[in-house]
Design a protein around this motif. Structure first.
Motif, PDB file in Angstrom:
ATOM      1  N   GLU A 119      57.804  30.303  25.441  1.00  0.00           N
ATOM      2  CA  GLU A 119      56.891  30.582  24.586  1.00  0.00           C
ATOM      3  C   GLU A 119      55.691  29.694  24.479  1.00  0.00           C
ATOM      4  O   GLU A 119      55.748  28.612  24.368  1.00  0.00           O
TER       5      GLU A 119
ATOM      6  N   LYS B 287      55.093  24.555  32.005  1.00  0.00           N
ATOM      7  CA  LYS B 287      55.076  22.942  32.269  1.00  0.00           C
ATOM      8  C   LYS B 287      55.602  22.711  33.667  1.00  0.00           C
ATOM      9  O   LYS B 287      56.701  23.019  34.041  1.00  0.00           O
TER      10      LYS B 287
ATOM     11  N   GLY C  97      53.222  27.789  22.187  1.00  0.00           N
ATOM     12  CA  GLY C  97      53.274  27.543  20.613  1.00  0.00           C
ATOM     13  C   GLY C  97      51.975  27.285  20.180  1.00  0.00           C
ATOM     14  O   GLY C  97      51.954  27.618  18.629  1.00  0.00           O
TER      15      GLY C  97
ATOM     16  N   HIS D  37      52.220  14.284  19.182  1.00  0.00           N
ATOM     17  CA  HIS D  37      51.998  15.406  20.169  1.00  0.00           C
ATOM     18  C   HIS D  37      52.937  16.498  20.306  1.00  0.00           C
ATOM     19  O   HIS D  37      52.600  17.475  21.158  1.00  0.00           O
TER      20      HIS D  37
ATOM     21  N   GLY E 284      52.575  12.233  30.529  1.00  0.00           N
ATOM     22  CA  GLY E 284      53.189  11.151  31.621  1.00  0.00           C
ATOM     23  C   GLY E 284      53.872  11.835  32.864  1.00  0.00           C
ATOM     24  O   GLY E 284      53.993  11.265  33.834  1.00  0.00           O
TER      25      GLY E 284
ATOM     26  N   ASP F 177      58.566  19.448  23.967  1.00  0.00           N
ATOM     27  CA  ASP F 177      59.165  18.167  25.014  1.00  0.00           C
ATOM     28  C   ASP F 177      60.416  17.565  24.815  1.00  0.00           C
ATOM     29  O   ASP F 177      60.547  16.823  24.051  1.00  0.00           O
TER      30      ASP F 177
HETATM   31  N1  LIG Z   1      55.212  25.496  24.385  1.00  0.00           N
HETATM   32  C1  LIG Z   1      54.023  25.015  24.367  1.00  0.00           C
HETATM   33  N2  LIG Z   1      53.065  25.833  23.920  1.00  0.00           N
HETATM   34  C2  LIG Z   1      51.787  25.199  23.810  1.00  0.00           C
HETATM   35  N3  LIG Z   1      51.252  24.232  23.984  1.00  0.00           N
HETATM   36  C3  LIG Z   1      52.374  23.195  24.581  1.00  0.00           C
HETATM   37  C4  LIG Z   1      53.625  23.643  24.826  1.00  0.00           C
HETATM   38  N4  LIG Z   1      54.414  22.619  25.031  1.00  0.00           N
HETATM   39  C5  LIG Z   1      53.609  21.757  25.533  1.00  0.00           C
HETATM   40  N5  LIG Z   1      52.390  21.943  25.043  1.00  0.00           N
HETATM   41  C6  LIG Z   1      51.206  21.203  25.120  1.00  0.00           C
HETATM   42  O1  LIG Z   1      51.206  20.253  26.051  1.00  0.00           O
HETATM   43  C7  LIG Z   1      51.290  18.779  25.546  1.00  0.00           C
HETATM   44  C8  LIG Z   1      52.246  18.150  26.514  1.00  0.00           C
HETATM   45  O2  LIG Z   1      53.502  18.554  26.689  1.00  0.00           O
HETATM   46  P1  LIG Z   1      54.844  17.585  26.740  1.00  0.00           P
HETATM   47  O3  LIG Z   1      54.839  16.642  25.825  1.00  0.00           O
HETATM   48  O4  LIG Z   1      55.819  18.869  26.850  1.00  0.00           O
HETATM   49  O5  LIG Z   1      54.271  17.167  28.247  1.00  0.00           O
HETATM   50  P2  LIG Z   1      54.727  15.571  28.777  1.00  0.00           P
HETATM   51  O6  LIG Z   1      54.341  15.592  30.050  1.00  0.00           O
HETATM   52  O7  LIG Z   1      56.098  15.309  28.391  1.00  0.00           O
HETATM   53  O8  LIG Z   1      54.068  14.834  27.967  1.00  0.00           O
HETATM   54  P3  LIG Z   1      54.237  13.164  27.042  1.00  0.00           P
HETATM   55  O9  LIG Z   1      54.423  12.303  28.238  1.00  0.00           O
HETATM   56  O10 LIG Z   1      52.749  12.838  26.642  1.00  0.00           O
HETATM   57  O11 LIG Z   1      55.388  13.064  26.217  1.00  0.00           O
HETATM   58  C9  LIG Z   1      51.688  18.963  24.100  1.00  0.00           C
HETATM   59  O12 LIG Z   1      51.327  17.704  23.554  1.00  0.00           O
HETATM   60  C10 LIG Z   1      51.133  20.102  23.889  1.00  0.00           C
HETATM   61  O13 LIG Z   1      49.833  20.128  23.275  1.00  0.00           O
END
Ligand SMILES: Nc1ncnc2c1ncn2[C@@H]1O[C@H](COP(=O)(O)OP(=O)(O)OP(=O)(O)O)[C@@H](O)[C@H]1O
Length: 328
Positions: free
Chosen positions: A81, A39, A83, A129, A21, A143
């Motif tokens: 890193e 990110k 993941g 997630h 989001g 996250d």
């Molecule tokens: N360090 C990482 N390594 C690998 N994949 C990652 C990593 N960080 C995030 N992801 C992937 O990216 C997706 C979204 O990341 P994150 O939840 O941090 O974003 P967000 O914009 O806050 O999402 P949401 O609004 O759905 O909570 C995660 O579900 C995961 O699949």
């Protein structure tokens, strides 16, 4: 699209791995071919909060190490890193209907939460997630945009009633629905709902996701949550799962959870399924005999491997005494 202006020449774009989001997450690699995750977030406050929290959590097993913060005026990014893949991504290959996999996942997630809480941080948005797993089965929690300190110095922050809900309606605790500020118990309660969801594939209030008005969606989900007993939610699962959720719900706002007790509940359960072929005779077993087969496979897993990146000191890896499915 991932723009080189964000990270300069630090990384080459590989693919988008997450669209949340609040931004996008990219899989990238550095000049040495080592993967990282970047990110990109529009909201500066969220981005800075996540960076700060990741710095506080530096070295906590199961939390990706953060490398750099990028401030591009209207866009912000953090590199960390890499993941792996989300645990519910079919690519991960996990069958959470297996008692071994589910209980193994449960105690290792509690271990991550314990170590994160020990640093004074609550996650505040626990959902499937947020758990990702590497090729060598190292488990990560991601996250930390909504994460907060729950202590002021030595003392627990006071409970406040907020006028907003945070996190995901599906896994939010009833305390969250009431608008209470969240504490350690709420991370555990959300994990409890999540374990049921992973096993059953649904929760009784899931349909509320179809309600477009967010306030109505949360209200309706809360009205269903209030009616459901833990016993009915965990029907058909080993009693350990209801024990965990009952305990987490019973915790007072500022009470430190007995993590050892909770971890042992699931360590014992996973041991039932990993020890020998009698596992399916275990009293709490409602799972299929294929657990034996899974156990054999999981026991062949390699020990923890340190994923490292240039310019970063290798963290001490705390060994896990028994080789298991998901490595912290
Ligand atoms: N360090 C990482 N390594 C690998 N994949 C990652 C990593 N960080 C995030 N992801 C992937 O990216 C997706 C979204 O990341 P994150 O939840 O941090 O974003 P967000 O914009 O806050 O999402 P949401 O609004 O759905 O909570 C995660 O579900 C995961 O699949």
């Amino acid at each position: 699209m991932f723009k080189t202006e964000i990270c300069g020449e630090d990384y080459k774009f590989l693919k988008i791995i997450g669209k949340g989001g609040f931004g996008k997450v990219y899989e990238v690699e550095d000049v040495l071919g080592i993967k990282a995750a970047v990110k990109v977030i529009k909201d500066e406050k969220l981005a800075r909060n996540e960076y700060k929290v990741l710095q506080i959590l530096e070295g906590v097993k199961g939390v990706p190490r953060v490398f750099r913060f990028y401030d591009k005026g209207s866009l912000f990014a953090l590199s960390m890193e890499f993941g792996g893949v989300c645990i519910i991504d079919p690519e991960s290959g996990f069958d959470f209907k297996s008692a071994y996999v589910l209980s193994d996942f449960a105690w290792k997630s509690i271990e991550i939460l314990k170590n994160m809480h020990r640093r004074g941080i609550v996650h505040n948005d626990i959902k499937p997630h947020q758990f990702i797993v590497s090729e060598n089965r190292k488990l990560f929690l991601v996250d930390f945009g909504f994460s907060r300190r729950f202590k002021n110095g030595k003392f627990h922050k006071e409970l406040k009633v907020l006028d907003r809900k945070q996190g995901n309606f599906l896994f939010a605790s009833k305390n969250c629905h009431k608008g209470y500020s969240l504490s350690r118990r709420d991370d555990l309660i959300s994990l409890g709902y999540m374990l049921i969801y992973l096993y059953k594939g649904t929760l009784p209030w899931e349909n509320c996701g179809n309600i477009t008005n967010p306030a109505e969606k949360w209200d309706k989900a809360y009205s269903i949550k209030k009616l459901k007993t833990v016993a009915s939610l965990c029907k058909g699962m080993p009693s350990e799962f209801s024990k965990f959720l009952e305990y987490s719900i019973s915790l007072e706002y500022s009470k430190k959870p007995d993590y050892g007790y909770l971890i042992n509940i699931f360590k014992d359960l996973s041991a039932l399924f990993s020890s020998n072929s009698n596992s399916t005779n275990a009293s709490s077993s409602v799972f299929s005999t294929k657990d034996n087969w899974l156990t054999q496979t999981y026991f062949e897993m390699a020990a923890t491997e340190v994923i490292d990146a240039p310019g970063f000191k290798i963290q001490d890896q705390v060994e896990i005494d028994n080789p298991v499915g998901i490595i912290l």
